[in-house]
Design an enzyme around this catalytic site. Structure first.
Site, short mmCIF file in Angstrom:
data_model
loop_
_atom_site.label_atom_id
_atom_site.label_comp_id
_atom_site.label_asym_id
_atom_site.label_seq_id
_atom_site.Cartn_x
_atom_site.Cartn_y
_atom_site.Cartn_z
N CYS A 1 38.24 -58.45 6.70
CA CYS A 1 38.74 -57.07 6.80
C CYS A 1 37.59 -56.08 6.74
O CYS A 1 37.69 -54.97 7.27
CB CYS A 1 39.75 -56.80 5.68
N HIS B 1 40.48 -55.92 -0.74
CA HIS B 1 40.83 -55.74 0.68
C HIS B 1 40.25 -54.41 1.16
O HIS B 1 40.22 -53.43 0.41
CB HIS B 1 42.36 -55.73 0.82
#
Length: 1044
Positions: free
Chosen positions: A164, A600
């Protein structure tokens, strides 16, 4: 709970481990109730990830005012535009009463949860979400519409396992028009590639080329998200253990800019290799700053270059404070300070880049725990920041203002300390506002004594009033002596909320009222009171207390007003119009959610054309808002906070805004048309593959849809089968039309005159006959070892194998009806007419079953060709195991084709020759490993024999075996038989040999199982002919071939 934990975890060691798990859950979720967290973990049966997902999901379901996504999707994981759950109240982690009930309810089976919440429409997503890791893509999509891009909406990026960080950075950079153009137009002279002999330089060029392809797809793809695997593969060497840990955004951005800078340096025509002034990456992202200061009594100054400017977060409330702290370090003593040097070290920007990136340091190392920790404190940043106050050209003005600011803060500190003495009065541990204390003394003095004194006479109301006043007094103190720089909390150029409270607080209104006792009447009171007091004494004390309170209240009021005025002056210190000439606008915010070792990443990027913020979260791209950005980026509320800020200059912003004035779809098409031909072709091929995937998906789905009525059941045997055949035919014919697309387009272009003079139908007829004649002549040419005309066009294959004329004509007509030909008005018109003519052809005119078989044969022929070419390339590179697998499958498929005609397949003798060579080479390798007596080598040799040689020998025996193949098999068998009874061979090897030989000599009763060859990247329809020529030429020249 302690006993329960010990019972579950097996004593003290398990208890300590459980406490560590609970502490980790507290850090991630922000919930401090250990009983509740333990209940959630227990309900999840000890699965920490399951418990965390449920807890964090429930916290995210609180109603939030968000902008509705412009492109909603049922499977996207964005929180933007979601509605709060309707089946009950939102989860509140602060309510302890029902924690366990909520935890157990949320950790029930998916069926039970679905029954409780029937109104949820995303049940498949909810079911799969519990198994999803933080950085995984949301699984396979169940709808074809989920694959395809809608209009010009930006595309997402697939997460290839903890990548990510890559998506967040690349999406932010791609949305910069200048950077996008630099990457897409990148080229370098061949001499530069020859002069680049280092592995690093070649890797940087390769990465730039992959980035070009990725950017081209992000521009012109019809997919909803792209796959960055090829570019990511080149990054594997640069980062350690990429598969196991996530990458730091700042670290990756540093390395990315370094690689791109080096790649562009090779393409820049400069005399000195070290001169980077002409490097476009340096011009776009790099600036300079001047450092001045005093070291060991000597003044110094130096100029340094920066790309990402690092800023500390701890101890600061907003971005300007961070910058001020980074630009000024240490203060000189009054004795040693000169007129020009007031600080130990000062920094001034001498040149700002068009793209200014701030790296926010949100991690620090905890010495006691021996691990990094994330800083979750709140840090505000503006949408527009003025950099004038940090420029060298403003040095004199800023130094003057810093001196003024210093004096104001010193004065503020003195006033705060005075105010604190009033609002926290006393010498003991408990301190209270002095005006309130005088009020309480007055109440005591004016209370008349009663018969008995009750220890509980002070009502709970009075206690709460006093505590409220105490807390109010503490909140009115702006800062503490130990934190002079953290006094104010407001935005630049606006009065502080607390300062306004000090100037207009409710206690001031109370001070205007006469001093009156607040307690009940003395005659009915049972509170403490003076035992003996004359009226004269009472009057004197009351008068003094009232006068003193008025004096103190006036002092407090004056102090608050003075603090408010100073606070306003500090806020407006840099609001000078002369210091607002260099604005930088926020372009992107990179956000990290989680802890120091896991989490994340996603990005918020401002879209100039849409005048709104977009949230790029892996494959999901949704419309967002400044309010959502503040909530997710400032920090302090959850474990999410900004990690990197990207600002762009006024000039860059105006360029991006100017591009957004026209139609967004038209701009996208213009950018695609401006790409180099090879990148345009790359986009076309990917879009073609998407269409094939979609058609195959439709074909699969058509077989899965059950009939719902008796009428449909009766019709299904007759109606469903033709529909499935139709889709299969459309897929194959579209594939073959795509292969011939350029040749068909050329035929249409040659008919331009006829189109202008006689119209569309005449132009189609002219182009049709011209293309048919060309293909017919090619089919009659004598083939050469280096050229197979059948690979050029499906109709050459049909004509050489005497396909029925109706099938040939329909196939050629479908070439002109291909939707990929919509280049211009002429092509579109011809395509429409061709489609109309296809609809007029009835099932009696063309046997569609036979039509399908011919196209299937041609697809199989191309597959055989790819297998053969791949096997030959691998053989020449001495990869015999891989080569043999491809050659075996090529032979089997080719045999099925040759049964229908000699020209249906490829040269069988070529396949058998190299299959035989591979077998003999592998047998040499396996036998030498077997007799080495080393356990690992022996095992590998036996594996080659069992998995490749023996199955291949049995397959050869199943077909018509040639004399050469029989001789080769006999050589291999004799080789292994010669090892029987050898005295220098270990007894255990003789036992193994005895087990192997029967299978090698006679395996007629054995089921042959051979591994399928690895999936090959689909070959471009444009390069299969050239690849065939190169491989065939290398075979005759006996030299190794490498074909891209």
């Amino acid at each position: 709970m302690t006993a329960e934990l010990q019972a579950q975890n097996g004593g003290t060691g398990g208890l300590e481990a459980d406490y560590q798990v609970l502490n980790k859950m507290k850090e991630i979720t922000g919930i401090q109730d250990a009983d509740f967290l333990h209940a959630a973990l227990k309900a999840a049966k000890g699965n920490l990830m399951e418990a965390l997902i449920v807890l964090t999901e429930e916290r995210d379901q609180e109603p939030v005012q968000n902008t509705t996504a412009a492109e909603p999707s049922s499977w996207e994981g964005s929180a933007v535009g979601k509605e709060p759950p309707q089946g009950g109240a939102a989860f509140d982690p602060e309510k302890k009463g029902d924690h366990s009930a909520v935890a157990y309810r949320q950790l029930e089976s998916p069926k039970a949860r679905a029954a409780e919440r029937p109104q949820e429409v995303h049940s498949p997503e909810s079911k799969n979400r519990s198994k999803r890791k933080r950085c995984e893509v949301w699984g396979e999509n169940s709808k074809q519409s989920d694959w395809k891009r809608v209009g010009d909406w930006p595309v997402g990026m697939k997460n290839i396992g903890n990548t990510c960080w890559f998506s967040a950075v690349i999406q932010s950079l791609f949305q910069l028009p200048q950077f996008r153009r630099l990457v897409l137009s990148y080229s370098f002279p061949p001499s530069a590639l020859e002069s680049c002999r280092t592995r690093t330089g070649k890797r940087n060029i390769a990465f730039m080329q992959e980035l070009q392809c990725l950017f081209a797809l992000m521009l012109g793809t019809r997919r909803k998200f792209v796959d960055p695997s090829a570019a990511l593969e080149l990054l594997r060497d640069a980062f350690k253990s990429t598969e196991e840990q996530q990458q730091d955004v700042s670290e990756f951005t540093h390395k990315l800019l370094d690689w791109l800078e080096d790649a562009f340096q090779l393409a820049v025509n400069v005399k000195s290799p070290g001169d980077k002034s002409e490097n476009p990456m340096v011009q776009l992202f790099y600036g300079t700053f001047l450092t001045e200061g005093v070291h060991e009594g000597n003044t110094f100054s130096k100029i340094e270059t920066f790309g990402q400017y690092p800023l500390q977060v701890n101890g600061y409330r907003n971005l300007n404070e961070c910058l001020e702290g980074a630009m000024v370090e240490g203060e000189m003593d009054e004795e040693t300070a000169s007129q020009s040097v007031k600080y130990v070290q000062e920094r001034w920007f001498t040149k700002l880049p068009p793209v200014l990136t701030f790296e926010l340091s949100r991690f620090e190392f905890n010495q006691s725990l021996g691990q990094p920790e994330k800083i979750h404190t709140k840090l505000e940043f503006p949408q527009t920041i003025y950099m004038d106050r940090y420029l060298y050209c403003s040095k004199e003005l800023i130094q003057t203002k810093r001196e003024e600011m210093k004096k104001l803060k010193e004065k503020m500190l003195i006033l705060q300390q005075k105010l604190e003495r009033y609002m926290k009065y006393g010498s003991g541990p408990a301190r209270f506002p002095l005006p309130d204390m005088l009020q309480y003394v007055l109440e005591f003095v004016t209370t008349k004594p009663a018969g008995a004194v009750s220890s509980a006479c002070v009502s709970s109301t009075e206690d709460s009033q006093m505590m409220d006043r105490q807390s109010q007094g503490e909140s009115l103190i702006l800062g503490t002596p130990s934190q002079p720089d953290s006094v104010f909390d407001g935005k630049d150029g606006e009065p502080e909320d607390e300062a306004a409270l000090l100037a207009n607080s409710s206690p001031q209104q109370q001070l205007n009222t006469p001093l009156q006792p607040s307690g009940p009447p003395a005659e009915i009171s049972d509170c403490p009171a003076p035992h003996v007091a004359s009226e004269e004494e009472m009057n004197l004390v009351t008068t003094c207390l009232q006068r003193w309170r008025k004096e103190i209240e006036q002092d407090v009021r004056d102090l608050k007003e003075s603090i408010a005025r100073i606070s306003l002056s500090i806020d407006e210190m840099y609001s000078d119009p002369h210091l607002q000439q260099v604005p930088y606008h926020l372009h992107a915010v990179l956000v990290h959610e989680g802890q120091a070792n896991a989490g994340h990443y996603w990005a918020f990027v401002y879209d100039q054309s849409r005048k709104s913020w977009l949230k790029y979260n892996d494959i999901s791209v949704t419309e967002s808002s400044w309010e959502e950005l503040e909530r997710d980026s400032f920090g302090g509320l959850r474990n999410a906070s900004a990690y990197c800020l990207m600002y762009i200059s006024d000039k860059v912003s105006h360029v991006a805004a100017g591009e957004g004035e026209g139609s967004e779809l038209m701009q996208l098409q213009e950018e695609v048309e401006a790409l180099p031909p090879e990148l345009r072709r790359y986009i076309q091929e990917d879009n073609w593959r998407l269409e094939q995937e979609a058609e195959e998906w439709e074909e699969e789905q058509s077989c899965k849809i059950p009939s719902t009525s008796s009428e449909s059941q009766e019709l299904s045997p007759e109606s469903d089968l033709p529909a499935a055949h139709e889709q299969s035919l459309r897929s194959l014919s579209s594939e073959h039309a795509m292969i011939a697309k350029e040749q068909t387009a050329k035929a249409i272009a040659n008919a331009a005159d006829v189109y202008e003079k006689k119209g569309v139908e005449a132009a189609l007829c002219e182009a049709f006959h011209e293309e048919y004649s060309r293909l017919y002549l090619l089919s009659k040419e004598t083939p050469t070892p280096q050229n197979d005309a059948r690979l050029q066009h499906v109709l050459i294959y049909f004509l050489q194998n005497d396909a029925p004329q109706q099938i040939v004509e329909r196939t050629l007509l479908e070439q002109f009806a291909d939707k990929n030909l919509s280049y211009d008005e002429r092509s579109i018109s011809i395509m429409k007419v061709a489609r109309d003519k296809l609809k007029e052809i009835g099932p009696d005119e063309v046997n569609m079953e036979e039509y399908k078989k011919w196209h299937e044969d041609y697809s199989l022929f191309r597959k055989v060709s790819v297998y053969l070419l791949t096997g030959l390339e691998l053989y020449q590179n001495r990869k015999y195991k891989e080569s043999l697998t491809y050659l075996i499958y090529a032979y089997q498929s080719n045999t099925a084709l040759l049964k229908k005609g000699a020209n249906r397949g490829v040269n069988e003798s070529l396949i058998t020759l190299y299959r035989r060579k591979c077998l003999l080479k592998l047998n040499e390798v396996a036998s030498s490993l077997f007799v080495s007596c080393e356990e690992a080598d022996v095992a590998e040799g036996i594996s080659i024999l069992n998995e490749l040689i023996i199955p291949c020998v049995h397959l050869i025996n199943n077909f018509d075996i040639s004399r050469e193949d029989m001789d080769a098999i006999e050589v291999m068998r004799n080789c292994w038989c010669s090892y029987l009874g050898r005295e220098d061979m270990d007894a255990s090897l003789q036992i193994r040999l005895g087990e192997l030989l029967p299978r090698l000599l006679d395996g007629s009763t054995e089921v042959v199982i051979l591994k399928e060859p690895p999936k090959i990247r689909p070959n471009s329809p444009y390069d299969l002919c050239s690849r065939f020529a190169a491989v065939m030429e290398s075979i005759h020249d006996a030299s190794t071939v490498t074909v891209k």
